[in-house]
Scaffold this motif. Structure first.
Motif, PDB file in Angstrom:
ATOM      1  N   THR A   1       0.864  -1.178   0.000  1.00  0.00           N
ATOM      2  CA  THR A   1       0.000   0.000   0.000  1.00  0.00           C
ATOM      3  C   THR A   1       0.899   1.225   0.000  1.00  0.00           C
ATOM      4  O   THR A   1       1.772   1.366   0.864  1.00  0.00           O
ATOM      5  N   THR A   2       0.715   2.088  -0.987  1.00  0.00           N
ATOM      6  CA  THR A   2       1.582   3.248  -1.149  1.00  0.00           C
ATOM      7  C   THR A   2       0.744   4.499  -1.378  1.00  0.00           C
ATOM      8  O   THR A   2      -0.465   4.424  -1.628  1.00  0.00           O
ATOM      9  N   VAL A   3       1.418   5.651  -1.312  1.00  0.00           N
ATOM     10  CA  VAL A   3       0.753   6.916  -1.615  1.00  0.00           C
ATOM     11  C   VAL A   3       1.623   7.726  -2.568  1.00  0.00           C
ATOM     12  O   VAL A   3       2.851   7.634  -2.537  1.00  0.00           O
TER      13      VAL A   3
ATOM     14  N   ALA B   1       2.600  11.426  -2.997  1.00  0.00           N
ATOM     15  CA  ALA B   1       2.555  12.600  -2.121  1.00  0.00           C
ATOM     16  C   ALA B   1       3.317  13.765  -2.744  1.00  0.00           C
ATOM     17  O   ALA B   1       4.384  13.585  -3.340  1.00  0.00           O
TER      18      ALA B   1
ATOM     19  N   ARG C   1      -3.769   7.107  -3.515  1.00  0.00           N
ATOM     20  CA  ARG C   1      -3.352   5.913  -2.776  1.00  0.00           C
ATOM     21  C   ARG C   1      -3.372   4.733  -3.732  1.00  0.00           C
ATOM     22  O   ARG C   1      -4.345   4.540  -4.453  1.00  0.00           O
TER      23      ARG C   1
ATOM     24  N   VAL D   1      -1.407  14.102   0.205  1.00  0.00           N
ATOM     25  CA  VAL D   1      -1.549  12.842  -0.520  1.00  0.00           C
ATOM     26  C   VAL D   1      -2.392  13.085  -1.759  1.00  0.00           C
ATOM     27  O   VAL D   1      -3.513  13.584  -1.686  1.00  0.00           O
TER      28      VAL D   1
ATOM     29  N   ALA E   1       2.869   3.490   2.559  1.00  0.00           N
ATOM     30  CA  ALA E   1       1.966   3.985   3.590  1.00  0.00           C
ATOM     31  C   ALA E   1       2.342   3.399   4.937  1.00  0.00           C
ATOM     32  O   ALA E   1       2.831   2.273   5.049  1.00  0.00           O
TER      33      ALA E   1
ATOM     34  N   SER F   1      -2.666   0.563  -4.103  1.00  0.00           N
ATOM     35  CA  SER F   1      -2.483  -0.693  -3.386  1.00  0.00           C
ATOM     36  C   SER F   1      -2.638  -1.863  -4.346  1.00  0.00           C
ATOM     37  O   SER F   1      -3.307  -1.764  -5.372  1.00  0.00           O
TER      38      SER F   1
ATOM     39  N   HIS G   1      -6.645   4.980  -6.008  1.00  0.00           N
ATOM     40  CA  HIS G   1      -7.697   5.808  -5.401  1.00  0.00           C
ATOM     41  C   HIS G   1      -7.211   7.254  -5.306  1.00  0.00           C
ATOM     42  O   HIS G   1      -6.227   7.531  -4.627  1.00  0.00           O
ATOM     43  N   ARG G   2      -7.926   8.143  -5.965  1.00  0.00           N
ATOM     44  CA  ARG G   2      -7.522   9.547  -5.991  1.00  0.00           C
ATOM     45  C   ARG G   2      -7.942  10.278  -4.720  1.00  0.00           C
ATOM     46  O   ARG G   2      -9.090  10.159  -4.288  1.00  0.00           O
ATOM     47  N   GLU G   3      -7.037  11.046  -4.190  1.00  0.00           N
ATOM     48  CA  GLU G   3      -7.346  11.956  -3.087  1.00  0.00           C
ATOM     49  C   GLU G   3      -7.460  13.391  -3.596  1.00  0.00           C
ATOM     50  O   GLU G   3      -8.019  14.248  -2.922  1.00  0.00           O
TER      51      GLU G   3
END
Length: 288
Positions: free
Chosen positions: A47-49, A51, A95, A92, A287, A97, A78-80
């Protein structure tokens, strides 16, 4: 004025997929990611981000997501943030994964697109902010990276700017060399009007107020006021009197843009937005 999120239409997948595929193929070479494949077990997950490391504006999330998906459809993105959103250091952006191998293999291509396009959006946003109290719009030019024009011009829109021509076929722009070869401003305009359809707009580049005076009676749609002083720009806008769009170009920076915009021009074109804007530093972190 910056585009709202509803105005910033995403680029069609059929347009961006060949660009991302080509970049991945370039990176994968003849044997794939031999580093990751030899070190990371095939069943390992991560699981990564993504940033932000700098303040700026995001653009290129669709390309980043596609880079991971083409490597491994099992990777979840997954967009933040959305394209056009501002970011600060530590924010962030997305995300990611899924299979660890795929994430590491797609990382560089995803970041290359995202950092490059976010850099263009960030530079555009800084210029747009500098002139936000004036009527003028910042626009880009055809000085783009070969093969990446559509996405780089999209990044300008994400930063709150507008687009000039996309190519040689969507409008007439009579430049100094055209004028020189034709033998004058008037004859160049007359030939252009006779040679293109009634729906094609015509813009002429002028270096002097005398050239502008020659062009205006011929009914051009826009005039490019090239490297004129502020006083010349003000006089040119008054001469045009709303009969054509006025575009200023040359030596545009966030420091000089407000004074240029205050002359009353409609557009300010900036080539360096797409040919030499610095990237926005974005990294991929594991993450916590």
């Amino acid at each position: 004025m910056a585009l709202s999120q509803t105005q910033l239409a995403p680029l069609p997948a059929i347009l961006i997929e060949p660009l991302v595929r080509a970049a991945l193929l370039e990176d994968l070479g003849r044997a794939g990611d031999i580093t990751t494949d030899s070190i990371v077990p095939s069943d390992q997950r991560a699981t990564t981000v993504l940033a932000a490391r700098q303040t700026g504006t995001i653009a290129g999330l669709d390309l980043a997501a596609l880079a991971f998906r083409l490597i491994d459809p099992a990777i979840e993105f997954h967009r933040e943030k959305r394209d056009g959103d501002p970011v600060a250091p530590g924010d962030v952006v997305a995300r990611i994964s899924g299979p660890a191998r795929g994430i590491l293999t797609g990382e560089r291509v995803a970041l290359n697109f995202l950092s490059r396009l976010s850099g263009i959006a960030s530079a555009t946003s800084a210029l747009a902010e500098a002139i936000r109290h004036e009527r003028a719009t910042i626009v880009c030019t055809r000085k783009t990276t070969p093969g990446l024009r559509a996405v780089e011009k999209y990044a300008v829109r994400a930063g709150g700017g507008g687009n000039h021509r996309f190519g040689l076929d969507d409008a007439v722009l009579i430049k100094d060399n055209h004028i020189a070869m034709a033998g004058g401003v008037a004859i160049a305009i007359e030939r252009a009007k006779a040679g293109v359809g009634h729906l094609v707009k015509i813009e002429v580049e002028v270096d002097t107020l005398e050239q502008l005076a020659e062009a205006l009676p011929l009914g051009v749609d826009a005039v490019l006021l090239d490297n004129m002083s502020l006083d010349q720009l003000r006089e040119a806008v008054a001469m045009v009197g709303g009969r054509a769009l006025t575009e200023a170009s040359g030596r545009v920076t966030p420091a000089s843009a407000p004074a240029i915009a205050a002359t009353g021009v409609d557009l300010i074109s900036v080539g360096w937005l797409t040919h030499s804007a610095p990237i926005l530093d974005i990294g991929l972190d594991f993450a916590d």
